[in-house]
Scaffold this active site. Structure first.
Site, mmCIF file in Angstrom:
data_model
loop_
_atom_site.group_PDB
_atom_site.id
_atom_site.type_symbol
_atom_site.label_atom_id
_atom_site.label_comp_id
_atom_site.label_asym_id
_atom_site.label_seq_id
_atom_site.Cartn_x
_atom_site.Cartn_y
_atom_site.Cartn_z
ATOM 1 N N SER A 230 38.053 50.727 28.798
ATOM 2 C CA SER A 230 37.825 49.493 29.566
ATOM 3 C C SER A 230 37.546 49.847 31.022
ATOM 4 O O SER A 230 38.037 50.870 31.521
ATOM 5 C CB SER A 230 39.066 48.596 29.512
ATOM 6 N N ASP A 231 36.749 49.035 31.707
ATOM 7 C CA ASP A 231 36.660 49.219 33.151
ATOM 8 C C ASP A 231 38.050 48.931 33.720
ATOM 9 O O ASP A 231 38.869 48.234 33.097
ATOM 10 C CB ASP A 231 35.599 48.311 33.788
ATOM 11 N N TRP A 232 38.301 49.448 34.907
ATOM 12 C CA TRP A 232 39.673 49.428 35.451
ATOM 13 C C TRP A 232 40.143 47.975 35.683
ATOM 14 O O TRP A 232 39.638 47.289 36.563
ATOM 15 C CB TRP A 232 39.713 50.271 36.710
ATOM 16 N N GLY A 234 39.772 45.733 33.355
ATOM 17 C CA GLY A 234 38.847 44.869 32.610
ATOM 18 C C GLY A 234 39.327 44.475 31.228
ATOM 19 O O GLY A 234 38.655 43.711 30.531
#
Ligand code: BGC
Length: 797
Positions: A230-232, A234
């Site tokens: 996941s994006d940080w 996200g």
């Protein structure tokens, strides 16, 4: 299905397995010495390694270990050089290995839907084919050293404002042809071992839990067998994410992520065998990328990488204008150097990609003094983020009067483009514009050298003799620029994106950035040159454009069903490189499409007078379109225009080719989709968009009730006084940082983050239940919210 690491997984408890699916901290995964599972370290970034040895943050705030700062992706994309991309990838990996990094979080390859996206400097292009090819090259280079690359942000993530609270409403055909084709190339040709899911939702479902994106497209269609990270911050519903194809939630969320997964398994909404499968894939990535870590603490070759950074910058410089061959600079001419950028270079962008350069970034003043030139003056000319300074301008004008040639170093300042914010206009800072205006009243022998990660308006363009664009050229950008200005190197870069005259000319002008929750991609396929060339809109510089100190001639075009062959000749008197571009188009009454689309390219380096034959084979992308009837790629039978262009607006060779396709016609009736057939997409109404979208457009307006997933900057809609106050305070502080000229990434991150983000970004300090309580409070339920918050805080411990 047999698991590779069954022996380990079988020994682990449900809780232990679940805990591995979230980070241990900002950059690492959980380790289990008892099972001999090491932790895996991730690090940004796309144009240089940002490995934080001390306190970790994901915004480039705390210093990182020195690393080579290569030109950013937007620069390197101008080289159209896949080999160069591989070399940069290899160098990034060499450096990463010395720092104990297993996964490089890059490259970034979101599509430049609008010139205003604050992160465009980190992305390759407005075109998915060029983006995908460059990304695949970086990935091959990085992974050739045994560690992993994690291309990002998958997908339809082209806006920074409220980047974590945005729903990209995009029709399936556009999604496939424009927003995922680059990732497809990155996965299939680059063989990426990891991929980062984007912050946004896509058609109502968060990217990180979107089974259509992660399972159907990524895994089933493209055969991806790596890990989704996941994006940080996200990750939204972590258990749903794991169920639908995501592996790792980053950064760590304490035990909160683990609890979500354990609860889901117990409730039967997540099968334990799915969890085991994901864990097995994660362990594969961890163990595979540890095989090369023997080089930790070895030094990398700082000088060699600096040379590579210079080569990359040289190849990325684009010559946009050169009247009367004012460039290269002639010996004996008196030269005035004007502009703060000549002294304090702007060579990279702000945010998570920020590199602590291994060598002090070069500056023009030092580099130009090494060349055999007669520099008669230097003047600062402007304060980079301030209004015009009449005193500085006056001094600059006086200096200009003394010179035969004036070189003005200008561009976008630090606050103009950054992760976490979108630009408000395509304007250049006022102080610089005024400077150029004043200097061009005393001389037209002016060369403007630009440093910026994205397009700007250039109302002064007609009054200067030359324009050279270096984008954000990395730590060796200044010597590269001097080599081009003095003619040591002939410029060969070609623009990765279109430069419209004015921002109001852009296709997504009426839709970008999204005003409320929905970010509606109504312009559909018509991004960048796909729009301008279809409607014949005049632009300042087309996609694929760039001049050289020499000239090239194209001839001997032959086309057959396998591909094309043609000849390119260097008709000037200097060794130089040309980038030939293959465009394909088709007239059709049943499938609307842009008049031409990029389907291949070749770089050719030629000595004066030399001619070379060049071949470009057709690949699987050459004729395909995404057919929403069959939900698959089809080829429409018929005659195709096959063109070789020097850029997207200048076709030099043309032929036609009959292709026996997989379908006789498409599904669009002209009378029903007229604006899309004609490319007149700037004012698509609800009915037309709905027809294309194929389902109801979700209501994206804010009702006044705050949701966990609404961004902090939306709190002013809520009834809670504290929420509103918090929001206004952030706004005020952002204004101050704007004035100071330096983006405050912490503030920007908080401003654009949903309330849920507090549960995902505080390492477990705030739990999801506590975030729900905060949401209650934002909605004015102070007592209920406080009680819930206290209860949740007690439960957390
Ligand atoms: C950015 C990513 C980056 C991550 C870790 C996020 O805010 O969107 O591109 O890799 O932080 O720094």
């Amino acid at each position: 299905m047999k698991l590779k690491y069954e022996n380990i997984i079988n020994k682990m408890t449900l809780e232990e397995k679940a805990l591995m699916m979230s980070g241990k901290n900002t950059w690492e995964t959980k380790d289990y010495p008892e099972y001999e599972i090491p932790s895996m370290t991730m690090s940004d970034g796309p144009h240089g390694i940002r490995r934080q040895a001390g306190a970790g943050d994901h915004l480039g705030l705390n210093a990182s270990i020195p690393a080579t700062c290569f030109p950013t992706a937007a620069a390197v994309a101008n080289s159209w050089d896949e080999q160069l991309g591989e070399q940069i990838g290899e160098a990034l990996a060499d450096e990463a290995i010395t720092m104990g990094v297993n996964v490089i979080l890059g490259p970034g390859l979101n599509i430049k839907r609008s010139p205003l996206c604050g992160r465009n400097f980190e992305y390759f292009s407005e075109d998915p084919y060029l983006s995908g090819k460059m990304a695949a090259a970086y990935i091959r280079g990085i992974q050739s050293k045994g560690i992993a690359s994690c291309p990002k942000h998958f997908a339809a993530n082209s806006q920074e404002l409220r980047r974590m609270a945005n729903d990209s409403i995009v029709d399936e055909r556009t999604f496939r042809e424009i927003y995922t084709t680059g990732f497809e190339i990155a996965v299939k040709e680059g063989k990426a071992k990891a991929i980062m899911s984007a912050y946004n939702e896509i058609n109502g479902v968060y990217a990180n839990e979107n089974s259509h994106l992660l399972q159907e497209i990524l895994k089933d269609e493209w055969g991806f067998d790596g890990c989704v990270i996941s994006d940080w911050g996200g990750s939204n519903d972590h258990a749903l994410g794991v169920k639908n194809g995501s592996h790792l939630e980053m950064p760590g969320t304490g035990k909160s992520g683990m609890k979500d997964i354990v609860d889901a398994v117990k409730a039967g909404t997540l099968k334990e065998e799915t969890l085991d499968q994901r864990l097995d894939e994660l362990l594969t990535l961890i163990f595979d990328t540890h095989k090369t870590q023997s080089g930790i603490n070895n030094k990398f070759d700082v000088e060699k990488h600096h040379e590579l950074a210079r080569k990359a910058a040289e190849e990325s410089i684009v010559l946009l204008k050169n009247d009367n061959n004012i460039l290269p600079l002639k010996k004996g001419k008196k030269i005035a150097v004007i502009g703060d950028f000549a002294k304090t270079p702007r060579y990279q962008g702000a945010g998570s990609s920020l590199v602590n350069p291994a060598k002090a970034p070069e500056c023009i003043i030092d580099e130009i003094s090494k060349a055999e030139l007669d520099i008669v003056a230097y003047e600062q000319g402007y304060v980079r983020n301030r209004k015009p300074d009449s005193n500085l301008i006056k001094r600059a004008v006086e200096a200009a009067k003394k010179a035969d040639v004036v070189i003005i170093f200008a561009g976008l300042d630090e606050i103009s483009e950054s992760e976490g914010l979108d630009r408000k206009s395509m304007d250049m800072p006022q102080g610089q514009k005024a400077l150029i205006d004043e200097i061009t009243t005393v001389t037209q022998n002016v060369v403007v050298v630009l440093s910026a990660g994205s397009p700007i308006e250039m109302p002064w363009s007609a009054y200067v003799s030359a324009i050279v664009h270096g984008y954000l050229g990395g730590q060796a950008g200044a010597s590269a620029m001097v080599n081009v200005l003095t003619g040591k190197v002939s410029p060969s870069g070609k623009l990765n994106e279109t430069y419209p005259y004015y921002y109001k000319d852009t296709p997504a002008y009426n839709y970008y950035p999204s005003k409320e929750r929905n970010s509606e991609y109504r312009e559909a396929l018509y991004v960048g040159y796909r729009y301008y060339s279809t409607v014949g809109k005049k632009i300042r510089f087309p996609f694929g454009y760039g001049l050289s100190y020499t000239t090239f001639e194209y001839s001997n075009f032959s086309v057959n069903e396998d591909g094309i062959i043609f000849a390119v000749k260097n008709t000037g008197n200097m060794r130089a490189t040309e980038i030939a571009q293959l465009y394909i188009g088709k007239k059709s009454d049943t499938v609307f499409r842009p008049v031409r689309e990029l389907k291949g390219f070749k770089r050719v380096t030629l000595n004066p007078g030399e001619q070379q034959f060049v071949s470009i084979p057709f690949d699987d992308k050459a004729f395909r379109f995404y057919d929403v009837r069959t939900n698959s790629w089809e080829i429409e039978t018929g005659t195709y225009d096959i063109m070789i262009g020097k850029n997207a607006d200048e076709m030099v060779l043309h032929d036609e080719l009959w292709i026996e396709g997989t379908v006789d016609s498409g599904c669009y009736k002209w009378e029903e989709f007229e604006p899309y057939f004609e490319g007149k997409i700037r004012n698509i109404d609800d009915d037309m968009f709905q027809k294309l979208y194929g389902r109801n457009i979700p209501d994206g307006s804010w009702s006044g009730k705050i949701d966990m997933n609404d961004a902090v900057c939306q709190l002013y809609y809520g009834k809670g006084i504290f929420g509103r106050l918090f929001c206004h305070t952030l706004k005020g502080l952002l204004k101050i940082s704007e004035w100071q000229g330096k983006p405050n990434l912490n503030l920007l991150f908080n401003y654009n983050m949903p309330i849920r983000g507090y549960a995902k970004m505080t390492g477990g300090f705030v739990t999801m239940e506590m975030a729900r309580a905060l949401t209650d409070m934002a909605n004015g339920h102070r007592i209920k919210g406080t009680a819930r918050l206290i209860k949740a805080a007690i439960k957390r411990n």
